[in-house]
Design an enzyme around this catalytic site. Structure first.
Site, PDB file in Angstrom:
ATOM      1  N   LYS A  45       0.870  -1.176   0.000  1.00 21.65           N
ATOM      2  CA  LYS A  45       0.000   0.000   0.000  1.00 21.65           C
ATOM      3  C   LYS A  45       0.908   1.228   0.000  1.00 21.65           C
ATOM      4  O   LYS A  45       1.964   1.234   0.635  1.00 21.65           O
ATOM      5  CB  LYS A  45      -0.882   0.018   1.262  1.00 21.65           C
ATOM      6  N   GLY A  98      -8.426   7.600   0.442  1.00 22.80           N
ATOM      7  CA  GLY A  98      -7.718   8.685   1.121  1.00 22.80           C
ATOM      8  C   GLY A  98      -6.435   8.237   1.803  1.00 22.80           C
ATOM      9  O   GLY A  98      -6.082   8.741   2.881  1.00 22.80           O
ATOM     10  N   LEU A  99      -5.756   7.264   1.179  1.00 22.69           N
ATOM     11  CA  LEU A  99      -4.433   6.840   1.638  1.00 22.69           C
ATOM     12  C   LEU A  99      -4.379   6.285   3.060  1.00 22.69           C
ATOM     13  O   LEU A  99      -3.455   6.597   3.817  1.00 22.69           O
ATOM     14  CB  LEU A  99      -3.426   8.008   1.503  1.00 22.69           C
ATOM     15  N   CYS A 116      -2.177   9.706  -6.672  1.00 18.17           N
ATOM     16  CA  CYS A 116      -3.327   9.456  -5.812  1.00 18.17           C
ATOM     17  C   CYS A 116      -4.389  10.525  -6.047  1.00 18.17           C
ATOM     18  O   CYS A 116      -4.125  11.705  -5.874  1.00 18.17           O
ATOM     19  CB  CYS A 116      -2.974   9.435  -4.333  1.00 18.17           C
ATOM     20  N   SER A 150      -6.069   4.759 -10.745  1.00 16.13           N
ATOM     21  CA  SER A 150      -7.500   4.827 -11.051  1.00 16.13           C
ATOM     22  C   SER A 150      -7.814   6.093 -11.861  1.00 16.13           C
ATOM     23  O   SER A 150      -7.083   7.072 -11.823  1.00 16.13           O
ATOM     24  CB  SER A 150      -8.320   4.777  -9.765  1.00 16.13           C
TER      25      SER A 150
HETATM   26  O1  RRO Z   1      -5.790   5.568  -1.002  1.00 18.81           O
HETATM   27  C1  RRO Z   1      -6.402   5.977  -2.020  1.00 18.81           C
HETATM   28  O2  RRO Z   1      -7.435   6.660  -1.954  1.00 18.81           O
HETATM   29  C2  RRO Z   1      -5.914   5.709  -3.363  1.00 18.81           C
HETATM   30  C3  RRO Z   1      -4.613   5.912  -3.765  1.00 18.81           C
HETATM   31 BR1  RRO Z   1      -3.263   6.416  -2.600  1.00 18.81          BR
HETATM   32  C4  RRO Z   1      -4.257   5.735  -5.128  1.00 18.81           C
HETATM   33  O3  RRO Z   1      -3.116   5.925  -5.561  1.00 18.81           O
HETATM   34  N1  RRO Z   1      -5.240   5.366  -5.981  1.00 18.81           N
HETATM   35  C5  RRO Z   1      -6.497   5.157  -5.600  1.00 18.81           C
HETATM   36  O4  RRO Z   1      -7.344   4.819  -6.427  1.00 18.81           O
HETATM   37  N2  RRO Z   1      -6.840   5.338  -4.273  1.00 18.81           N
END
Ligand code: RRO
Length: 308
Positions: free
Chosen positions: A45, A72-73, A127, A191
């Site tokens: 992750k 949101g990471l 992201c 995404s």
């Molecule tokens: O954690 C997320 O919301 C997220 C990340 Br960091 C990303 O790079 N791509 C995504 O679809 N969600």
């Protein structure tokens, strides 16, 4: 058929990886990726300097032909993932990192440079879901300046995770920037940012953060992913390898990514829905297609998609 592959001197036992974010938040999930049949290894992750809870729930929703997320990471923090990848594992690891601001990215890479870790790192420049923070790789000048600063001190293997691009001029511009640096690989695509879905019974958006806007994944983004793999393969130095990500649910989809020039293929939404057993299925389906066509190695067709 042998699906071994080498990227930046790292030998992967298979071409398959998880897409960062899926099945890679905890040690148990990362171990499951490593121990599963037909996986090449695990991508962590994306790690931020400190642990994060992420955005409010619900923040993931399954759509008919894919998914929408605004996680949101959420992650266990950089030290957790650095510790994991620094230990010995049966398959290679890729450490994904994502600063919330430019200074974070520099600080994280300084820490990796100073650490014992010698494996691959992937800087997430894409992201779409951190409130108030744009996707870095849509700002070409900022991306160039960041990479210039990083490669003034960083000597370990480093790739970047890119957002999808939708204009041929943008492929030209981003490839010209990436070609200036000794990157091991790009991973394309993250995404498709800031899509929206609505439940018509409740007339509400389906995820809570960002008024329902979120990154799209799964089958619906396959054509965008294929376009990005092919466009970058046509433009990048051969030394920069490509991890094709986006829209893979079957061996056919893997075959198309490889025809477009992908060196490895990662799976996100479909892995979340099906579990790590998907990698055996994809391998079997790809092997069947190859046998039907008389191909005995991926090199027989990788990057050889033909024009009409
Ligand atoms: O954690 C997320 O919301 C997220 C990340 Br960091 C990303 O790079 N791509 C995504 O679809 N969600």
């Amino acid at each position: 058929i042998d699906f071994k592959t080498t990227m930046a001197s790292v030998e992967f036992p298979s071409i398959f990886l998880n897409a960062s974010g899926v099945n890679c938040m905890t040690v148990a999930e990362m171990d499951e990726m490593i121990n599963a049949a037909c996986t090449g290894g695990v991508v962590t992750k994306s790690a931020t300097p400190q642990q994060r809870e992420g955005n409010p729930q619900p923040r993931y929703y399954q759509l008919e032909h894919g998914s929408i997320n605004s996680m949101g990471l959420p992650n266990a923090g950089f030290p957790y993932y650095l510790d994991y990848v620094t230990r010995e594992h049966a398959k290679p690891t890729i450490l994904s990192v994502a600063g919330l601001q430019m200074s974070d990215n520099i600080e994280l890479l300084h820490k990796i440079q100073a650490s014992e870790y010698t494996g691959l790192t992937e800087l997430n420049l894409s992201c779409p879901n951190v409130i108030g923070k744009p996707q870095v790789a849509y700002d070409f000048e900022e991306t160039d300046a960041l990479l210039a600063e990083i490669f003034s001190f960083y000597t370990k293997p480093l790739g970047v995770k890119l957002p999808p691009y939708f204009d041929l001029v943008h492929f030209d511009q981003m490839a010209a920037i990436l070609n200036k640096y000794p990157l091991t690989h790009i991973n394309t695509v993250n995404s498709v940012g800031n899509g929206l879905w609505i439940d018509i019974d409740t007339e509400k958006v389906v995820i809570k953060p960002k008024q329902g806007f979120g990154g799209l994944g799964g089958a619906m983004i396959l054509p965008t992913a294929l376009a990005n793999v092919r466009a970058f393969r046509q433009r990048l130095n051969p030394s920069i390898k490509i991890i094709g990500t986006g829209g893979v649910t079957s061996g056919k989809d893997v075959f198309m990514h490889l025809l477009c020039g992908a060196d490895m293929v990662s799976v996100g939404t479909a892995l979340l829905h099906e579990g790590v057993g998907i990698f055996q299925r994809l391998t079997d389906e790809l092997a069947t297609i190859m046998a039907e066509k008389g191909y005995t190695s991926i090199e027989d067709f990788r990057g050889k998609v033909q024009d009409f």
